[in-house]
Design a protein around this motif. Structure first.
Motif, PDB file in Angstrom:
ATOM      1  N   PHE A 336       1.573   8.592 -21.690  1.00  0.00           N
ATOM      2  CA  PHE A 336       1.257   9.127 -20.364  1.00  0.00           C
ATOM      3  C   PHE A 336       0.610   8.067 -19.484  1.00  0.00           C
ATOM      4  O   PHE A 336       0.919   7.955 -18.290  1.00  0.00           O
ATOM      5  N   PHE A 337      -0.278   7.272 -20.050  1.00  0.00           N
ATOM      6  CA  PHE A 337      -0.987   6.264 -19.251  1.00  0.00           C
ATOM      7  C   PHE A 337      -0.060   5.139 -18.818  1.00  0.00           C
ATOM      8  O   PHE A 337      -0.228   4.570 -17.733  1.00  0.00           O
ATOM      9  N   ASP A 338       0.945   4.810 -19.639  1.00  0.00           N
ATOM     10  CA  ASP A 338       1.950   3.842 -19.216  1.00  0.00           C
ATOM     11  C   ASP A 338       2.754   4.393 -18.043  1.00  0.00           C
ATOM     12  O   ASP A 338       3.069   3.671 -17.089  1.00  0.00           O
ATOM     13  N   ASP A 339       3.078   5.685 -18.107  1.00  0.00           N
ATOM     14  CA  ASP A 339       3.828   6.310 -17.017  1.00  0.00           C
ATOM     15  C   ASP A 339       3.015   6.356 -15.732  1.00  0.00           C
ATOM     16  O   ASP A 339       3.544   6.166 -14.635  1.00  0.00           O
ATOM     17  N   VAL A 340       1.712   6.619 -15.860  1.00  0.00           N
ATOM     18  CA  VAL A 340       0.851   6.634 -14.678  1.00  0.00           C
ATOM     19  C   VAL A 340       0.826   5.266 -14.024  1.00  0.00           C
ATOM     20  O   VAL A 340       1.025   5.133 -12.804  1.00  0.00           O
ATOM     21  N   LEU A 341       0.591   4.229 -14.807  1.00  0.00           N
ATOM     22  CA  LEU A 341       0.487   2.887 -14.235  1.00  0.00           C
ATOM     23  C   LEU A 341       1.821   2.396 -13.705  1.00  0.00           C
ATOM     24  O   LEU A 341       1.867   1.589 -12.769  1.00  0.00           O
ATOM     25  N   ALA A 342       2.929   2.901 -14.273  1.00  0.00           N
ATOM     26  CA  ALA A 342       4.248   2.515 -13.767  1.00  0.00           C
ATOM     27  C   ALA A 342       4.451   2.978 -12.328  1.00  0.00           C
ATOM     28  O   ALA A 342       5.236   2.377 -11.585  1.00  0.00           O
ATOM     29  N   MET A 343       3.753   4.047 -11.914  1.00  0.00           N
ATOM     30  CA  MET A 343       3.893   4.526 -10.536  1.00  0.00           C
ATOM     31  C   MET A 343       3.370   3.519  -9.529  1.00  0.00           C
ATOM     32  O   MET A 343       3.733   3.563  -8.347  1.00  0.00           O
ATOM     33  N   ALA A 344       2.514   2.602  -9.976  1.00  0.00           N
ATOM     34  CA  ALA A 344       1.968   1.590  -9.063  1.00  0.00           C
ATOM     35  C   ALA A 344       2.896   0.398  -8.927  1.00  0.00           C
ATOM     36  O   ALA A 344       2.614  -0.520  -8.166  1.00  0.00           O
ATOM     37  N   ARG A 345       4.025   0.409  -9.652  1.00  0.00           N
ATOM     38  CA  ARG A 345       4.944  -0.722  -9.638  1.00  0.00           C
ATOM     39  C   ARG A 345       6.321  -0.246  -9.195  1.00  0.00           C
ATOM     40  O   ARG A 345       7.169   0.123 -10.022  1.00  0.00           O
TER      41      ARG A 345
END
Length: 358
Positions: A336-345
């Motif tokens: 989930f945290f990888d998916d969250v941070l992917a939104m910033a890229r």
């Protein structure tokens, strides 16, 4: 050993053994967790509640501070079938009343049948049933704690630096330390902000992601956080966990409701609606999203179909009702945290996942 009394909504009084003295009042809830008692007891989401452990022995691997999720014990009192000396001494040092030697199976069965209930506790050499009943009489409901965020949030901004260049503004409504650690471990710089932070203070951070944390109580009482979501949705990617999911849903046209006895434990099954895969999760919440508003339900609880994941690719929103960062586990949904941070890229091809890749 000193005596203790547990007064339940409706007037019933249960006799017990005092392990840490004092009086307390709060909403009586239970957790099915059989490990992670240190993490549960330091979880800010238990603020203003009395926590009953359904597992019969609590404390069999001691008390270690590195397992804590905050800097103090949050339940107003603790109830168990048997507490070890280590845990009893810790709770006494924290000033948190604790009782054991009572039938917790009966207590948990009562909560399941009647719902989470108001409770009063009196423990110690001079404790009487009347003392416990007096605490019960003065006990407010969870929705009455209109400023509960002030009890669990930071007072001013704290910064935790990762090794990357993504800045996350974390609205602290009672955040567990593991949420911050999970983001920092993935390189994010986490700016922990007060639960009632003003929009201009969020703008000063210039975040890549706005993240609303877990926390205690009724999401309707976190109006400042709801307003932040309303202010920044569509401009900054949004993420939330537990209470954060509820607050975001309310800001985007949804509604929430109080559950009969909530989800609390480390063995809550969640099904992803796209993949149909089921994972086990850790949860701690007494409210749920009734109507997701502008968001799509992507995951549901296997036991009662309540929403466990909400999503909107158009608005860049992703939330979870459970705790992907759970310690000591399970860790099925840490991605989930990888998916969250992917939104910033923008342009990142990472898909939003439920489970860790094999």
């Amino acid at each position: 050993m000193a005596g203790a009394y547990v007064a339940l909504e409706g007037g019933r009084v249960v006799e017990a053994r005092a392990r840490a003295p004092g009086t307390a009042r709060g909403e009586l809830v239970f957790t099915t967790a059989y490990t992670g008692y240190e993490e549960s007891l330091t979880d800010p989401s238990y603020e203003e509640q009395i926590l009953t452990f359904s597992y019969p022995l609590i404390g069999n691997y001691g008390v270690r501070e590195e397992r804590f999720e905050s800097d103090r014990v949050h339940p107003r009192a603790v109830v168990a079938r048997e507490l070890t000396e280590d845990v009893a001494d810790w709770l006494a040092d924290e000033g948190v009343p604790a009782v054991d030697h009572l039938d917790t199976r009966d207590l948990v069965g009562g909560i399941r049948e009647e719902g989470a209930m108001k409770c009063g506790i009196a423990a110690g050499p001079d404790a009487t049933p009347e003392d416990a009943l007096a605490e019960l009489e003065d006990c407010p409901g969870m929705s009455d704690h209109v400023d509960i965020g002030a009890q669990v949030s930071v007072d001013e901004r704290e910064i935790h630096l990762g090794e990357g260049d993504t800045d996350v503004a974390l609205v602290d409504c009672g955040a567990k330390d593991s949420i911050v650690e999970s983001l920092v471990d993935r390189g994010a710089n986490v700016h922990v902000l007060p639960y009632d932070v003003a929009p201009e203070d969020v703008e000063a951070v210039d975040p890549d992601i706005l993240f609303v944390s877990n926390g205690p109580g009724d999401p309707a009482n976190f109006e400042a956080a709801r307003s932040l979501v309303d202010e920044f949705v569509g401009e900054i990617p949004l993420a939330g966990i537990c209470l954060g999911q509820q607050i975001i849903a309310r800001a985007l046209g949804g509604t929430t409701e109080k559950m009969d006895f909530g989800h609390r434990g480390v063995n809550q099954p969640v099904r992803d609606l796209e993949t149909n895969r089921v994972v086990m999760t850790t949860q701690n919440h007494g409210y749920t999203v009734a109507d997701p508003g502008d968001l799509d339900v992507t995951q549901v609880n296997v036991n009662d179909d309540t929403p466990e994941g909400l999503d909107s690719e158009d608005l860049d929103v992703i939330t979870r009702q459970y705790h992907p960062e759970a310690n000591p586990g399970p860790h099925d949904s840490l991605d989930f945290f990888d998916d969250v941070l992917a939104m910033a890229r923008p342009g990142d091809d990472s898909s939003r996942r439920l489970v860790t890749a094999d």
